[in-house]
Scaffold this motif. Structure first.
Motif, PDB file in Angstrom:
ATOM      1  N   GLU A 384       0.831  -1.206   0.000  1.00 58.64           N
ATOM      2  CA  GLU A 384       0.000   0.000   0.000  1.00 58.64           C
ATOM      3  C   GLU A 384       0.863   1.252   0.000  1.00 58.64           C
ATOM      4  N   LEU A 385       1.933   1.232   0.797  1.00 63.15           N
ATOM      5  CA  LEU A 385       2.820   2.389   0.866  1.00 63.15           C
ATOM      6  C   LEU A 385       3.492   2.640  -0.482  1.00 63.15           C
ATOM      7  N   LEU A 386       3.991   1.585  -1.134  1.00 62.97           N
ATOM      8  CA  LEU A 386       4.647   1.740  -2.432  1.00 62.97           C
ATOM      9  C   LEU A 386       3.695   2.338  -3.452  1.00 62.97           C
ATOM     10  N   THR A 390       4.206   9.060  -5.613  1.00 63.67           N
ATOM     11  CA  THR A 390       4.178   9.688  -6.944  1.00 63.67           C
ATOM     12  C   THR A 390       5.428  10.539  -7.161  1.00 63.67           C
ATOM     13  N   GLY A 391       6.296  10.557  -6.152  1.00 67.43           N
ATOM     14  CA  GLY A 391       7.521  11.350  -6.197  1.00 67.43           C
ATOM     15  C   GLY A 391       8.160  11.327  -4.828  1.00 67.43           C
ATOM     16  N   GLU A 392       8.581  12.484  -4.340  1.00 70.04           N
ATOM     17  CA  GLU A 392       9.131  12.599  -2.999  1.00 70.04           C
ATOM     18  C   GLU A 392       8.046  13.108  -2.055  1.00 70.04           C
ATOM     19  N   HIS A 393       7.941  12.466  -0.882  1.00 67.21           N
ATOM     20  CA  HIS A 393       6.868  12.805   0.043  1.00 67.21           C
ATOM     21  C   HIS A 393       7.392  12.864   1.480  1.00 67.21           C
ATOM     22  N   SER A 394       6.765  13.707   2.285  1.00 68.68           N
ATOM     23  CA  SER A 394       7.058  13.733   3.713  1.00 68.68           C
ATOM     24  C   SER A 394       6.287  12.611   4.401  1.00 68.68           C
ATOM     25  N   ARG A 395       6.655  12.340   5.660  1.00 60.77           N
ATOM     26  CA  ARG A 395       5.935  11.305   6.406  1.00 60.77           C
ATOM     27  C   ARG A 395       4.459  11.642   6.531  1.00 60.77           C
ATOM     28  N   THR A 396       4.152  12.895   6.827  1.00 62.58           N
ATOM     29  CA  THR A 396       2.757  13.303   6.997  1.00 62.58           C
ATOM     30  C   THR A 396       1.968  13.113   5.713  1.00 62.58           C
ATOM     31  N   GLU A 397       2.564  13.462   4.573  1.00 61.77           N
ATOM     32  CA  GLU A 397       1.873  13.307   3.281  1.00 61.77           C
ATOM     33  C   GLU A 397       1.549  11.841   3.003  1.00 61.77           C
ATOM     34  N   PHE A 423      13.161  -0.731  -0.390  1.00 62.72           N
ATOM     35  CA  PHE A 423      12.171  -0.230  -1.342  1.00 62.72           C
ATOM     36  C   PHE A 423      12.030   1.295  -1.273  1.00 62.72           C
ATOM     37  N   VAL A 424      12.330   1.864  -0.118  1.00 62.04           N
ATOM     38  CA  VAL A 424      12.187   3.302   0.093  1.00 62.04           C
ATOM     39  C   VAL A 424      13.487   3.838   0.674  1.00 62.04           C
ATOM     40  N   GLU A 425      13.875   5.050   0.244  1.00 60.02           N
ATOM     41  CA  GLU A 425      15.089   5.670   0.771  1.00 60.02           C
ATOM     42  C   GLU A 425      14.796   7.091   1.238  1.00 60.02           C
ATOM     43  N   LYS A 438      12.292  13.785   3.538  1.00 63.56           N
ATOM     44  CA  LYS A 438      11.276  13.213   2.654  1.00 63.56           C
ATOM     45  C   LYS A 438      11.712  11.808   2.240  1.00 63.56           C
ATOM     46  N   TYR A 439      10.806  11.105   1.571  1.00 65.23           N
ATOM     47  CA  TYR A 439      11.056   9.719   1.189  1.00 65.23           C
ATOM     48  C   TYR A 439      10.715   9.536  -0.285  1.00 65.23           C
ATOM     49  N   ARG A 440      11.431   8.575  -0.928  1.00 67.36           N
ATOM     50  CA  ARG A 440      11.170   8.280  -2.336  1.00 67.36           C
ATOM     51  C   ARG A 440      11.437   6.806  -2.598  1.00 67.36           C
ATOM     52  N   LEU A 441      10.890   6.317  -3.671  1.00 63.63           N
ATOM     53  CA  LEU A 441      11.090   4.911  -4.033  1.00 63.63           C
ATOM     54  C   LEU A 441      12.487   4.699  -4.606  1.00 63.63           C
TER      55      LEU A 441
END
Length: 451
Positions: A384-386, A390-397, A423-425, A438-441
């Motif tokens: 679900e998280l993956l 859609t790009g780079e996101h914060s934890r809250t987003e 899977f996420v960095e 922020k986080y991205r795939l």
């Protein structure tokens, strides 16, 4: 619309407001007071809605006894281009309510008769006082007084409503003697309340396939954890036809949320029984202790008349935006499910929500020629998280995108496993706790999502 036994109009905020509120608190159905509408039903509006709301809250808090906190709601509405105030008053369970200034006398106690607030006879006052509910979580002293409220303070802080040093008193978490009450025990960081979510393979309780326990923590945290679990179980079903793509979930998301919160807020905790949630092949059952409150009929229940069983919990849940307004939960559920979904007994209330399709399928959902969509190390939560990226996101987003309320649940079950599996960095790996993090795939994450 003219005034009725449940509707009162006031042109402006006046001295008689507390009297009208007391009358509705003592009335078995509660009522609604509109500020900014004259006696003929014509909208005249209010000049300072925000200021009047603060004045109303302060007056009702300080001038009515027993405390009316958690029993009224103030909503700003627009009518005919003008702003008005709507005060929703629930029927109280600690009758007789009275004006603090005059005490439990004919001058201080009122009840709604027709479209007017009339003084109570002394005989009625005495009878109501004699039968007043004593078995209340606000009156019962907690068996532990060494309680902490860090979780509750965090939730209030997240809503930009920080608690001050007097929060125990302000939230009515103490008895008249100053001891922490049972409401405080339920909202504390540690307690012995266990909320179970069970999952069965069939339509009976014979074949238990999963049992989860959320509890021994603040009831607010347990509520959010159950909501997140139900959101995960409430999978989306996709049907693709030649003309269109149709999507629907096992249970209506709005009704499901209302049913879960309703079970938590209105459960009878004086019996030391927590609400229970059970998922079967064909339905979801939510069982809470305690049947209808005294003086409330089934028809009144379905029409949204409210007698909060635990006004202290109602107050906190409203503060944290888990409850919208008094009396709105059951009508919302009935927009999607029939009255027959509610089963009443002498000691319990059970809501049965049928699933749109079988929760479990007896036949495989994919043919052998189709590659499985999820690799062994990808849990449903991580998948679900993956899919949310859609790009780079914060934890809250990310948390908001997944409609997850519990931050700790998101971190432990979604974000951390995704990072640990590559899977996420992080966009700022050398400063993992940075406020700009922020986080991205990763490439592996993109590949896992595509598969």
């Amino acid at each position: 619309m003219s005034e009725t036994n449940r509707i009162e109009y006031k042109r402006e905020l006046s001295e008689g407001l507390e009297k009208e509120v007391v009358a509705f608190l003592n009335y078995r159905e509660g009522g609604i007071i509109y500020i900014g509408i004259n006696k003929e039903g014509k909208t005249v509006g209010v000049k300072d809605a925000d200021g009047d709301q603060l004045k109303i809250k302060d007056r009702l808090k300080n001038n009515i006894r027993p405390s009316a906190l958690g029993l009224f709601d103030i909503v700003s509405e627009e009518r005919e281009g003008l702003e008005i105030l709507k005060i929703i008053v629930a029927s109280g369970s600690e009758k007789p309510y009275h004006l603090k200034k005059y005490g439990m006398s004919e001058k201080g106690c009122f009840i709604r008769l027709g479209s007017a607030a009339e003084p109570m006879l002394q005989k009625m006052i005495d009878e109501l006082f004699a039968s007043r509910t004593r078995n209340s979580i606000g009156i019962i002293k907690a068996h532990r007084q060494d309680l902490g409220f860090e979780q509750l303070q965090i939730y209030y802080q997240e809503r930009q409503k920080p608690l001050n040093k007097q929060f125990r008193k302000n939230l009515e978490l103490t008895t008249t003697n100053g001891d922490l009450n049972y409401a405080a025990y339920l909202l504390a960081d540690e307690n012995n309340v266990s909320v179970k979510v069970a999952k069965y393979k069939g339509e009976t309780r014979v074949d238990l396939v999963e049992s989860n326990e959320y509890g021994y923590c603040s009831l607010v945290k347990a509520s959010k954890s159950v909501l997140d679990k139900m959101n995960l179980e409430n999978r989306t079903i996709i049907k693709i036809t030649a003309k269109e793509r149709k999507e629907h979930r096992l249970w209506n998301a709005i009704a499901l949320r209302e049913a879960v919160i309703n079970a938590f807020v209105h459960n009878d905790y004086t019996r030391e029984i927590a609400p229970k949630f059970e998922i079967f092949r064909d339905r979801l059952e939510i069982t809470s202790a305690g049947s209808l409150p005294d003086g409330l009929s089934k028809n009144e229940f379905f029409e949204g008349y409210s007698i909060p069983r635990n006004k202290e919990l109602m107050r906190v849940y409203k503060d944290l935006d888990l409850v919208e307004q008094l009396g709105s939960g059951i009508p919302r559920i009935l927009e999607y499910y029939d009255k027959t979904c509610f089963n009443f007994s002498d000691n319990f209330l059970r809501m049965v929500l049928p699933s749109a399709e079988a929760v479990y399928s007896d036949t495989p959902q994919v043919t052998p020629q189709v590659t499985p969509q999820v690799t062994p190390q990808v849990t449903p939560q991580v998948q679900e998280l993956l899919n949310a990226f859609t790009g780079e996101h914060s934890r809250t987003e990310l948390q908001n995108e997944l409609s997850l309320l519990d931050r700790e649940n998101f971190r432990i079950n979604y974000l951390v496993p995704a990072i640990e599996n590559g899977f996420v960095e992080l966009t700022i790996p050398d400063k993992p706790k940075s406020s700009k993090q922020k986080y991205r795939l990763t490439q592996e994450g993109k590949k896992a999502r595509q598969e």
